[in-house]
Design a protein around this motif. Structure first.
Motif, PDB file in Angstrom:
ATOM      1  N   PRO A   3       0.830  -1.209   0.000  1.00  0.00           N
ATOM      2  CA  PRO A   3       0.000   0.000   0.000  1.00  0.00           C
ATOM      3  C   PRO A   3       0.868   1.266   0.000  1.00  0.00           C
ATOM      4  CG  PRO A   3      -0.806  -1.561   1.635  1.00  0.00           C
ATOM      5  CD  PRO A   3       0.525  -2.082   1.149  1.00  0.00           C
ATOM      6  N   ARG A   4       0.233   2.368  -0.284  1.00  0.00           N
ATOM      7  CA  ARG A   4       0.942   3.651  -0.282  1.00  0.00           C
ATOM      8  C   ARG A   4       0.795   4.295   1.104  1.00  0.00           C
ATOM      9  NH1 ARG A   4      -0.213   7.168  -5.512  1.00  0.00           N
ATOM     10  NH2 ARG A   4       0.428   5.167  -6.382  1.00  0.00           N
ATOM     11  N   ALA A   5       1.920   4.741   1.654  1.00  0.00           N
ATOM     12  CA  ALA A   5       1.925   5.266   3.022  1.00  0.00           C
ATOM     13  C   ALA A   5       1.180   6.591   3.130  1.00  0.00           C
ATOM     14  CB  ALA A   5       3.374   5.450   3.492  1.00  0.00           C
ATOM     15  N   VAL A   6       0.576   6.797   4.282  1.00  0.00           N
ATOM     16  CA  VAL A   6      -0.021   8.089   4.633  1.00  0.00           C
ATOM     17  C   VAL A   6       0.475   8.457   6.029  1.00  0.00           C
ATOM     18  CG1 VAL A   6      -2.104   7.709   3.240  1.00  0.00           C
ATOM     19  CG2 VAL A   6      -2.078   7.016   5.661  1.00  0.00           C
ATOM     20  N   PRO A   7       0.388   9.743   6.406  1.00  0.00           N
ATOM     21  CA  PRO A   7       0.741  10.094   7.792  1.00  0.00           C
ATOM     22  C   PRO A   7      -0.192   9.356   8.755  1.00  0.00           C
ATOM     23  CG  PRO A   7       0.506  12.067   6.431  1.00  0.00           C
ATOM     24  CD  PRO A   7       0.004  10.923   5.609  1.00  0.00           C
ATOM     25  N   PRO A   8       0.343   8.806   9.851  1.00  0.00           N
ATOM     26  CA  PRO A   8      -0.496   7.957  10.716  1.00  0.00           C
ATOM     27  C   PRO A   8      -1.592   8.713  11.468  1.00  0.00           C
ATOM     28  CG  PRO A   8       1.720   8.215  11.636  1.00  0.00           C
ATOM     29  CD  PRO A   8       1.749   8.816  10.260  1.00  0.00           C
ATOM     30  N   ASP A   9      -1.388  10.008  11.729  1.00  0.00           N
ATOM     31  CA  ASP A   9      -2.380  10.774  12.485  1.00  0.00           C
ATOM     32  C   ASP A   9      -2.820  10.007  13.729  1.00  0.00           C
ATOM     33  OD1 ASP A   9      -4.026  12.825  13.187  1.00  0.00           O
ATOM     34  OD2 ASP A   9      -5.617  12.335  11.752  1.00  0.00           O
ATOM     35  N   LEU A  10      -1.831   9.619  14.517  1.00  0.00           N
ATOM     36  CA  LEU A  10      -2.042   8.732  15.662  1.00  0.00           C
ATOM     37  C   LEU A  10      -2.891   9.387  16.754  1.00  0.00           C
ATOM     38  CD1 LEU A  10      -1.063   6.067  17.130  1.00  0.00           C
ATOM     39  CD2 LEU A  10       0.834   7.441  18.003  1.00  0.00           C
ATOM     40  N   GLU A  11      -3.902   8.660  17.195  1.00  0.00           N
ATOM     41  CA  GLU A  11      -4.702   9.103  18.339  1.00  0.00           C
ATOM     42  C   GLU A  11      -4.534   8.095  19.464  1.00  0.00           C
ATOM     43  OE1 GLU A  11      -8.904   9.983  17.800  1.00  0.00           O
ATOM     44  OE2 GLU A  11      -8.492  10.276  15.671  1.00  0.00           O
ATOM     45  N   ILE A  12      -4.205   8.590  20.642  1.00  0.00           N
ATOM     46  CA  ILE A  12      -4.059   7.695  21.801  1.00  0.00           C
ATOM     47  C   ILE A  12      -5.054   8.127  22.865  1.00  0.00           C
ATOM     48  CG2 ILE A  12      -2.494   6.851  23.603  1.00  0.00           C
ATOM     49  CD1 ILE A  12      -0.184   7.253  21.717  1.00  0.00           C
ATOM     50  N   GLY A  13      -5.886   7.182  23.295  1.00  0.00           N
ATOM     51  CA  GLY A  13      -6.943   7.490  24.248  1.00  0.00           C
ATOM     52  C   GLY A  13      -6.448   7.551  25.687  1.00  0.00           C
ATOM     53  N   GLU A  14      -7.380   7.782  26.575  1.00  0.00           N
ATOM     54  CA  GLU A  14      -7.083   7.857  28.009  1.00  0.00           C
ATOM     55  C   GLU A  14      -6.723   6.474  28.553  1.00  0.00           C
ATOM     56  OE1 GLU A  14      -7.007  10.595  30.087  1.00  0.00           O
ATOM     57  OE2 GLU A  14      -7.099  11.645  28.150  1.00  0.00           O
ATOM     58  N   ALA A  15      -5.859   6.465  29.563  1.00  0.00           N
ATOM     59  CA  ALA A  15      -5.479   5.191  30.185  1.00  0.00           C
ATOM     60  C   ALA A  15      -6.614   4.666  31.053  1.00  0.00           C
ATOM     61  CB  ALA A  15      -4.228   5.383  31.023  1.00  0.00           C
ATOM     62  N   GLU A  16      -6.909   3.370  30.863  1.00  0.00           N
ATOM     63  CA  GLU A  16      -7.857   2.685  31.744  1.00  0.00           C
ATOM     64  C   GLU A  16      -7.110   1.544  32.421  1.00  0.00           C
ATOM     65  OE1 GLU A  16     -11.013   1.274  29.285  1.00  0.00           O
ATOM     66  OE2 GLU A  16     -11.332   3.250  28.400  1.00  0.00           O
ATOM     67  N   THR A  17      -7.524   1.217  33.625  1.00  0.00           N
ATOM     68  CA  THR A  17      -6.887   0.092  34.319  1.00  0.00           C
ATOM     69  C   THR A  17      -7.511  -1.204  33.814  1.00  0.00           C
ATOM     70  OG1 THR A  17      -6.515   1.466  36.250  1.00  0.00           O
ATOM     71  CG2 THR A  17      -6.377  -0.915  36.566  1.00  0.00           C
ATOM     72  N   LEU A  18      -6.694  -2.005  33.091  1.00  0.00           N
ATOM     73  CA  LEU A  18      -7.198  -3.289  32.584  1.00  0.00           C
ATOM     74  C   LEU A  18      -7.311  -4.275  33.737  1.00  0.00           C
ATOM     75  CD1 LEU A  18      -8.020  -4.942  30.091  1.00  0.00           C
ATOM     76  CD2 LEU A  18      -5.607  -5.500  29.771  1.00  0.00           C
ATOM     77  N   GLU A  19      -6.292  -4.245  34.568  1.00  0.00           N
ATOM     78  CA  GLU A  19      -6.285  -4.966  35.846  1.00  0.00           C
ATOM     79  C   GLU A  19      -5.204  -4.278  36.672  1.00  0.00           C
ATOM     80  OE1 GLU A  19      -5.162  -9.024  34.839  1.00  0.00           O
ATOM     81  OE2 GLU A  19      -3.082  -8.525  35.282  1.00  0.00           O
ATOM     82  N   PRO A  20      -5.151  -4.478  37.963  1.00  0.00           N
ATOM     83  CA  PRO A  20      -4.111  -3.795  38.736  1.00  0.00           C
ATOM     84  C   PRO A  20      -2.727  -4.081  38.154  1.00  0.00           C
ATOM     85  CG  PRO A  20      -5.705  -4.835  40.198  1.00  0.00           C
ATOM     86  CD  PRO A  20      -6.050  -5.275  38.807  1.00  0.00           C
ATOM     87  N   GLY A  21      -1.991  -3.023  37.832  1.00  0.00           N
ATOM     88  CA  GLY A  21      -0.645  -3.203  37.292  1.00  0.00           C
ATOM     89  C   GLY A  21      -0.541  -3.108  35.787  1.00  0.00           C
ATOM     90  N   VAL A  22      -1.679  -3.034  35.092  1.00  0.00           N
ATOM     91  CA  VAL A  22      -1.644  -2.933  33.628  1.00  0.00           C
ATOM     92  C   VAL A  22      -2.676  -1.905  33.162  1.00  0.00           C
ATOM     93  CG1 VAL A  22      -1.947  -4.129  31.417  1.00  0.00           C
ATOM     94  CG2 VAL A  22      -0.970  -5.367  33.365  1.00  0.00           C
ATOM     95  N   THR A  23      -2.188  -0.896  32.414  1.00  0.00           N
ATOM     96  CA  THR A  23      -3.131   0.064  31.834  1.00  0.00           C
ATOM     97  C   THR A  23      -3.350  -0.267  30.367  1.00  0.00           C
ATOM     98  OG1 THR A  23      -1.416   1.624  31.181  1.00  0.00           O
ATOM     99  CG2 THR A  23      -2.369   1.915  33.377  1.00  0.00           C
ATOM    100  N   SER A  24      -4.530   0.102  29.874  1.00  0.00           N
ATOM    101  CA  SER A  24      -4.893  -0.117  28.472  1.00  0.00           C
ATOM    102  C   SER A  24      -5.357   1.207  27.887  1.00  0.00           C
ATOM    103  CB  SER A  24      -6.023  -1.151  28.392  1.00  0.00           C
ATOM    104  OG  SER A  24      -6.534  -1.219  27.069  1.00  0.00           O
ATOM    105  N   ARG A  25      -4.829   1.509  26.697  1.00  0.00           N
ATOM    106  CA  ARG A  25      -5.285   2.706  25.983  1.00  0.00           C
ATOM    107  C   ARG A  25      -5.762   2.305  24.600  1.00  0.00           C
ATOM    108  NH1 ARG A  25      -1.194   5.313  29.046  1.00  0.00           N
ATOM    109  NH2 ARG A  25      -1.761   7.435  29.662  1.00  0.00           N
ATOM    110  N   ARG A  26      -6.820   2.939  24.135  1.00  0.00           N
ATOM    111  CA  ARG A  26      -7.250   2.736  22.757  1.00  0.00           C
ATOM    112  C   ARG A  26      -6.349   3.565  21.849  1.00  0.00           C
ATOM    113  NH1 ARG A  26     -11.290   1.118  19.494  1.00  0.00           N
ATOM    114  NH2 ARG A  26     -11.804   2.430  17.709  1.00  0.00           N
ATOM    115  N   VAL A  27      -5.864   2.940  20.783  1.00  0.00           N
ATOM    116  CA  VAL A  27      -4.966   3.595  19.840  1.00  0.00           C
ATOM    117  C   VAL A  27      -5.564   3.437  18.440  1.00  0.00           C
ATOM    118  CG1 VAL A  27      -2.676   3.438  18.773  1.00  0.00           C
ATOM    119  CG2 VAL A  27      -2.910   3.150  21.243  1.00  0.00           C
ATOM    120  N   VAL A  28      -5.592   4.534  17.676  1.00  0.00           N
ATOM    121  CA  VAL A  28      -6.113   4.489  16.309  1.00  0.00           C
ATOM    122  C   VAL A  28      -5.145   5.240  15.404  1.00  0.00           C
ATOM    123  CG1 VAL A  28      -8.054   5.086  14.808  1.00  0.00           C
ATOM    124  CG2 VAL A  28      -8.496   4.432  17.164  1.00  0.00           C
ATOM    125  N   PHE A  29      -4.863   4.682  14.237  1.00  0.00           N
ATOM    126  CA  PHE A  29      -3.985   5.386  13.296  1.00  0.00           C
ATOM    127  C   PHE A  29      -4.316   4.982  11.871  1.00  0.00           C
ATOM    128  CE2 PHE A  29      -1.283   1.653  12.727  1.00  0.00           C
ATOM    129  CZ  PHE A  29      -1.454   0.979  13.929  1.00  0.00           C
TER     130      PHE A  29
END
Ligand SMILES: [Zn+2]
Length: 355
Positions: free
Chosen positions: A53-79
């Motif tokens: 494919p032809r590359a495009v700028p990723p325009d990365l979006e990173i969401g707020e941190a949520e606690t997946l379980e104690p000791g691990v955070t999860s963020r939604r990432v879209v690009f």
């Protein structure tokens, strides 16, 4: 009149595939010739995968941190990965991580998705069962072990599923398999209309995932691994073969041979194919392109899709190559009792040594 006439494609293809050999296999019995072979094989793999494919700028979006379980955070990432296509993913960060360190790109199996990798069943008991029966929450397991982990949906799965078939009975496993295969088939049909390949497109997305990881302030870009099971194992093997940024690869329940893994009608779908692949590169050849970088192969004793005996035979052929390249400890085979599922028992010590 001949009594051996055949009228059906499945039998026809079994016979045709069985009589087809790789034309220029890795010369594993003549290790001095491997260096030149690697150049030829790498060029062949690039030619098989083209066009990218032809590359495009990723325009990365990173969401707020949520606690997946104690000791691990999860963020939604879209690009963005190309015009008209974006990738949704989840980024897991161990709470104790405070400076750049190792990271793993986790790749899900066929029919699963990024949320299953993170152990997130969305409150659905059937999904919980699917995750547990496959031991499929390995992104979460890797985050617990201290790695920054990125888990993306592959094309036609998770949020990227087309769902061409109306909803099927979720208890009917065969209907579920058929539903996923129809999405993959339609994706392949459209890609073929343009002379492109779903496998390449997924590898493209995963290579962009490597960049998202590399750019993260808590990731050392020289210490990135990939880990995938089944379909995810296929992509992990191809990704490690094509992209030297992958320092260590965990390929679970895939490595055996194209020929052996095609002996079941619904085992492999069009998302895992390249035209002419069987003549060009077998699993062992892809692994030879990964060498001397670290490779852990997991094989299940009772895996009827990717047979353990074939995996053992093909893996044994790689051992002298890794020795020849001065990296005998970078190659590990974990053959475990059980069915086609992620095992994980050898993963932590392997990645601790190699990442
Ligand atoms: Zn598929």
């Amino acid at each position: 009149v001949s009594g051996t006439r055949n009228f059906t494609p499945w039998t026809y293809w079994r016979l045709r595939l069985d009589e087809t050999d790789v034309e220029d296999p890795c010369p594993l019995e003549d290790l001095g010739a491997v260096a030149e072979w690697r150049e030829r094989a790498h060029a062949r793999l690039e030619a098989l995968l083209a066009p990218w494919p032809r590359a495009v700028p990723p325009d990365l979006e990173i969401g707020e941190a949520e606690t997946l379980e104690p000791g691990v955070t999860s963020r939604r990432v879209v690009f963005d990965v190309e015009a008209h296509m974006s990738v949704p993913a989840r980024l897991l960060v161990p709470a104790e991580r405070s400076e750049p360190g190792p990271a793993v790109l986790a790749i899900h199996g066929h029919g699963l998705d990024k949320d299953a990798l993170c152990g997130d069943d969305g409150g659905d008991p059937l999904r919980r069962e699917a995750i547990e029966s496959n031991n499929g929450a390995y992104a979460l397991a890797l985050a617990r072990a201290g790695y920054v982990v990125l888990a993306a949906d592959l094309r036609t799965f998770g949020e990227r599923a087309d769902r061409m078939l109306p909803p099927v009975d979720p208890h009917d496993e065969n209907a579920e398999i058929a539903r996923h295969h129809l999405d993959c088939d339609y994706n392949l049909v459209c890609a073929s209309l343009l002379g492109e390949h779903p496998l390449t497109q997924n590898l493209w997305d995963l290579r962009r995932c490597l960049e998202v990881l590399s750019d993260h302030p808590l990731v050392d870009a020289t210490r990135i691994g990939v880990a995938g099971w089944s379909y995810g194992g296929a992509l992990a093997l191809f990704l490690a073969a094509i992209d030297e940024r992958v320092r260590a690869a965990v390929v679970s329940c895939y490595f055996s041979s194209l020929r052996a893994s095609h002996a079941l009608p619904w085992n492999i779908c069009g998302s895992q194919m390249l035209p002419g692949l069987l003549r060009q590169l077998e699993h062992v050849d892809l692994a030879a392109l990964v060498a001397p970088r670290a490779l852990l192969v997991e094989s299940a004793q009772s895996d009827y899709m990717f047979p353990a005996d074939v995996a053992r035979r093909e893996f044994a052929r790689l051992v002298p190559l890794y020795e020849h390249l001065g990296a005998p400890d970078a190659l590990v085979h974990d053959v475990f009792d059980g069915p086609h599922r992620w095992n994980g028992a050898a993963v932590d010590p392997f990645l601790a040594r190699t990442l």
